[in-house]
Design a protein around this motif. Structure first.
Motif, PDB file in Angstrom:
ATOM      1  N   TRP A 133       0.968  32.934  56.474  1.00  9.30           N
ATOM      2  CA  TRP A 133       1.365  31.663  55.874  1.00  9.30           C
ATOM      3  C   TRP A 133       2.077  30.776  56.882  1.00  9.30           C
ATOM      4  CZ3 TRP A 133      -0.742  29.881  51.742  1.00  9.30           C
ATOM      5  CH2 TRP A 133      -1.191  30.745  50.740  1.00  9.30           C
ATOM      6  N   HIS A 134       2.818  31.392  57.798  1.00 10.18           N
ATOM      7  CA  HIS A 134       3.505  30.616  58.836  1.00 10.18           C
ATOM      8  C   HIS A 134       2.509  29.858  59.716  1.00 10.18           C
ATOM      9  CE1 HIS A 134       6.038  29.574  62.232  1.00 10.18           C
ATOM     10  NE2 HIS A 134       5.259  30.283  63.031  1.00 10.18           N
ATOM     11  N   CYS A 140      -0.930  22.845  59.362  1.00  6.68           N
ATOM     12  CA  CYS A 140      -0.806  21.637  58.527  1.00  6.68           C
ATOM     13  C   CYS A 140       0.269  20.704  59.072  1.00  6.68           C
ATOM     14  CB  CYS A 140      -0.481  22.026  57.087  1.00  6.68           C
ATOM     15  SG  CYS A 140      -1.784  22.944  56.244  1.00  6.68           S
ATOM     16  N   THR A 141       1.368  21.289  59.550  1.00  9.37           N
ATOM     17  CA  THR A 141       2.452  20.479  60.119  1.00  9.37           C
ATOM     18  C   THR A 141       1.984  19.737  61.359  1.00  9.37           C
ATOM     19  OG1 THR A 141       4.078  22.080  59.306  1.00  9.37           O
ATOM     20  CG2 THR A 141       4.799  20.543  61.011  1.00  9.37           C
ATOM     21  N   GLY A 187       9.653  24.134  56.264  1.00  7.06           N
ATOM     22  CA  GLY A 187       9.012  25.296  55.662  1.00  7.06           C
ATOM     23  C   GLY A 187       8.408  26.222  56.702  1.00  7.06           C
ATOM     24  N   THR A 188       7.816  25.649  57.752  1.00  9.87           N
ATOM     25  CA  THR A 188       7.225  26.461  58.814  1.00  9.87           C
ATOM     26  C   THR A 188       8.282  27.264  59.556  1.00  9.87           C
ATOM     27  OG1 THR A 188       5.477  24.802  59.100  1.00  9.87           O
ATOM     28  CG2 THR A 188       5.777  26.398  60.866  1.00  9.87           C
ATOM     29  N   ALA A 192       8.740  31.335  59.665  1.00 10.71           N
ATOM     30  CA  ALA A 192       8.769  32.056  60.941  1.00 10.71           C
ATOM     31  C   ALA A 192       9.813  33.160  60.933  1.00 10.71           C
ATOM     32  CB  ALA A 192       9.047  31.089  62.085  1.00 10.71           C
ATOM     33  N   MET A 193      10.842  33.001  60.124  1.00  8.68           N
ATOM     34  CA  MET A 193      11.896  34.006  60.061  1.00  8.68           C
ATOM     35  C   MET A 193      11.483  35.234  59.276  1.00  8.68           C
ATOM     36  SD  MET A 193      15.073  31.368  59.650  1.00  8.68           S
ATOM     37  CE  MET A 193      15.267  30.059  60.896  1.00  8.68           C
ATOM     38  N   PHE A 194      10.313  35.174  58.624  1.00  8.38           N
ATOM     39  CA  PHE A 194       9.763  36.351  57.966  1.00  8.38           C
ATOM     40  C   PHE A 194       8.781  37.097  58.876  1.00  8.38           C
ATOM     41  CE2 PHE A 194      11.178  33.766  54.419  1.00  8.38           C
ATOM     42  CZ  PHE A 194      11.706  34.703  53.536  1.00  8.38           C
ATOM     43  N   SER A 195       8.579  36.598  60.082  1.00  3.70           N
ATOM     44  CA  SER A 195       7.656  37.246  61.001  1.00  3.70           C
ATOM     45  C   SER A 195       8.236  38.559  61.514  1.00  3.70           C
ATOM     46  CB  SER A 195       7.345  36.321  62.178  1.00  3.70           C
ATOM     47  OG  SER A 195       8.517  36.071  62.940  1.00  3.70           O
TER      48      SER A 195
END
Length: 237
Positions: A133-134, A140-141, A187-188, A192-195
């Motif tokens: 999702w990141h 998209c960003t 949001g991106t 990224a902190m869930f990577s």
């Protein structure tokens, strides 16, 4: 006709109608929020740069470039136009706009470099692209950032428009699109902190603090853009 429209719609800040004591409290709270947004953007950029250890791998340059682009340059480029306090002491609107354009150009260049390092890193490790999702939200960003830059170019160069009379509306679209870009970037960064890389580097309470920090400048930027550009009808007492 124009006078009638001005009487129905007002672009004044929300402090109208407050008492003097409440007004000054509101002003200082807004200034403190802007300072917090500056510090948070710079702090996130520095900390992520240290955690990524640039030069240790191709991937290590990706967090550095992206945090520099979106946490620092994009934040400063938007807050630069704020009347509540900017680190850049330009009195003229023209000087602020020029610096705004310079910072947005840095956003595009740093984001392009960061994207290149990520693509190269995944190609070397033979990992699939757009597999999280990141990465999807990041793509998209980037696309929205390019569209936003094109919209800003039309605002700065009215000759590119066939209908110069539509420029005020284009300014509103430019500001709205800028808000969308910033929210997507926020949001991106949070995703990224869930990577695996970030969770292996930062753990415990510090991870939760990092997860919430990007919301500070996002709320300030959202308030700044909506207060400056969204129409407000006059309230009759």
């Amino acid at each position: 006709m124009e006078r009638g429209m001005r009487s129905e719609v007002e672009y004044s800040p929300v402090e109208e109608g407050l008492g003097m004591r409440d007004f000054w409290l509101y002003v200082w709270l807004r200034r403190a929020a802007v300072v917090a947004a500056h510090v948070t953007g710079l702090g996130l950029t520095l900390i992520i740069s240290l955690l990524s250890r640039p030069g240790t791998s191709l991937f290590s340059w990706h967090p550095l470039c992206m945090s520099f682009a979106y946490c620092l340059c994009l934040t400063e480029g938007v807050l630069l136009l704020s009347a509540d306090g900017s680190f850049f002491c330009f009195k003229s609107r023209k000087g602020k706009v020029r610096l705004h354009w310079f910072l947005q150009a840095l956003v595009l260049m740093a984001a392009a470099v960061g994207l290149g390092f990520m693509v190269a890193s995944k190609n070397v490790s033979e990992r699939p692209h757009l597999a999280s999702w990141h990465s999807v939200l990041g793509a998209c960003t980037l696309c929205t950032t390019v569209l936003q830059a094109g919209c800003g170019l039309c605002v700065s160069c009215p000759r590119l428009l066939r209908r110069p009379s539509s420029q005020p509306r284009l300014r509103l679209y430019h500001a709205t699109c800028g808000l969308v870009v910033y929210l997507l970037a926020t949001g991106t960064v949070m995703l990224a902190m869930f990577s695996d890389w970030f969770q292996a580097t930062v753990k415990g309470a510090a991870w939760w603090a990092f997860l919430l920090l990007p919301l500070v400048p996002a709320l300030v930027v959202m308030n700044q853009i909506t207060s400056a550009y969204l129409p407000r009808k006059k309230m009759s007492s």
